[in-house]
Write an enzyme that holds these catalytic residues in place. Structure first.
Site, PDB file in Angstrom:
ATOM      1  N   HIS A  44       0.816  -1.203   0.000  1.00  0.00           N
ATOM      2  CA  HIS A  44       0.000   0.000   0.000  1.00  0.00           C
ATOM      3  C   HIS A  44       0.855   1.260   0.000  1.00  0.00           C
ATOM      4  O   HIS A  44       2.015   1.245   0.430  1.00  0.00           O
ATOM      5  CB  HIS A  44      -0.943  -0.017   1.196  1.00  0.00           C
ATOM      6  CG  HIS A  44      -1.979  -1.092   1.100  1.00  0.00           C
ATOM      7  ND1 HIS A  44      -2.996  -1.232   2.017  1.00  0.00           N
ATOM      8  CD2 HIS A  44      -2.167  -2.076   0.190  1.00  0.00           C
ATOM      9  CE1 HIS A  44      -3.761  -2.251   1.673  1.00  0.00           C
ATOM     10  NE2 HIS A  44      -3.270  -2.784   0.570  1.00  0.00           N
ATOM     11  N   GLU A  72       0.795   3.977   1.781  1.00  0.00           N
ATOM     12  CA  GLU A  72       1.275   4.428   3.085  1.00  0.00           C
ATOM     13  C   GLU A  72       2.482   3.607   3.536  1.00  0.00           C
ATOM     14  O   GLU A  72       3.466   4.152   4.037  1.00  0.00           O
ATOM     15  CB  GLU A  72       0.171   4.309   4.152  1.00  0.00           C
ATOM     16  CG  GLU A  72      -1.102   5.046   3.818  1.00  0.00           C
ATOM     17  CD  GLU A  72      -2.147   4.180   3.135  1.00  0.00           C
ATOM     18  OE1 GLU A  72      -3.335   4.384   3.432  1.00  0.00           O
ATOM     19  OE2 GLU A  72      -1.782   3.307   2.316  1.00  0.00           O
ATOM     20  N   CYS A 106      -6.410   1.340   4.953  1.00  0.00           N
ATOM     21  CA  CYS A 106      -6.949   0.061   5.413  1.00  0.00           C
ATOM     22  C   CYS A 106      -6.581  -0.059   6.899  1.00  0.00           C
ATOM     23  O   CYS A 106      -5.782   0.723   7.422  1.00  0.00           O
ATOM     24  CB  CYS A 106      -6.365  -1.103   4.610  1.00  0.00           C
ATOM     25  SG  CYS A 106      -4.625  -1.453   4.963  1.00  0.00           S
ATOM     26  N   CYS A 144      -2.703  -0.633   7.548  1.00  0.00           N
ATOM     27  CA  CYS A 144      -1.918   0.596   7.402  1.00  0.00           C
ATOM     28  C   CYS A 144      -2.207   1.546   8.550  1.00  0.00           C
ATOM     29  O   CYS A 144      -1.297   2.200   9.070  1.00  0.00           O
ATOM     30  CB  CYS A 144      -2.202   1.267   6.061  1.00  0.00           C
ATOM     31  SG  CYS A 144      -1.420   0.438   4.655  1.00  0.00           S
TER      32      CYS A 144
END
Length: 157
Positions: free
Chosen positions: A80, A82, A108, A111
């Site tokens: 992801h 992040e 999510c 994260c």
């Protein structure tokens, strides 16, 4: 005279730009970490470093018989935005504690947990990731991290 963009607008524009680097078929996500009006690091979602496994080239691993597997299916090859931002910062010796994250998609839950442990102060998102929103918003509220939907003409720290 041209109106200058706010810092929120500036950093979200950077997140939107970096999202264009994503090779994901489902979500093109960009994240920018900033603190005290300074850009610190970026990340975008995509496969592991050095791999030839871009979904835009070989297909989405989460798509099975034209059905998209749900979040948490562990099928996705990508990391992801992040997380890639956090890893890029670590590789470059950049501290992110106390920063604001500007991201094209809300985080999510996984994260979000990493961002809490990192010590961010604020998360500004453009689009809400509905699937994990209840857990994320509750966690950020408990940890006193501001979770804000991006607004054009917003803050000008």
């Amino acid at each position: 005279m041209k109106k200058r963009p706010s810092w929120d607008e500036t950093f979200m524009a950077m997140a939107e730009n970096i999202a264009d680097r994503s090779a994901c078929i489902l979500y093109q996500v960009g994240a920018v970490f900033a603190k005290e009006k300074q850009f610190l690091q970026v990340g975008f979602n995509g496969p592991t470093r050095g791999g030839d496994n871009h979904c835009s080239e070989i297909g989405c691993a989460k798509k099975v018989n034209d059905v998209i597997m749900p979040s948490g299916s562990k099928k996705c090859r990508g990391a992801h935005a992040e997380m890639n931002g956090i890893v890029n910062a670590a590789r470059n010796g950049v501290g992110l504690e106390g920063s604001t994250v500007y991201c094209t998609l809300s985080p999510c839950y996984d994260c979000a947990k990493h961002l809490v442990n990192l010590g961010i102060k604020r998360f500004v998102y453009k689009i809400k990731y509905e699937e994990e929103w209840p857990q994320v918003s509750k966690l950020f509220q408990e940890k006193k991290i501001k979770l804000e939907k991006f607004q054009r003409g917003g803050k000008n720290d």
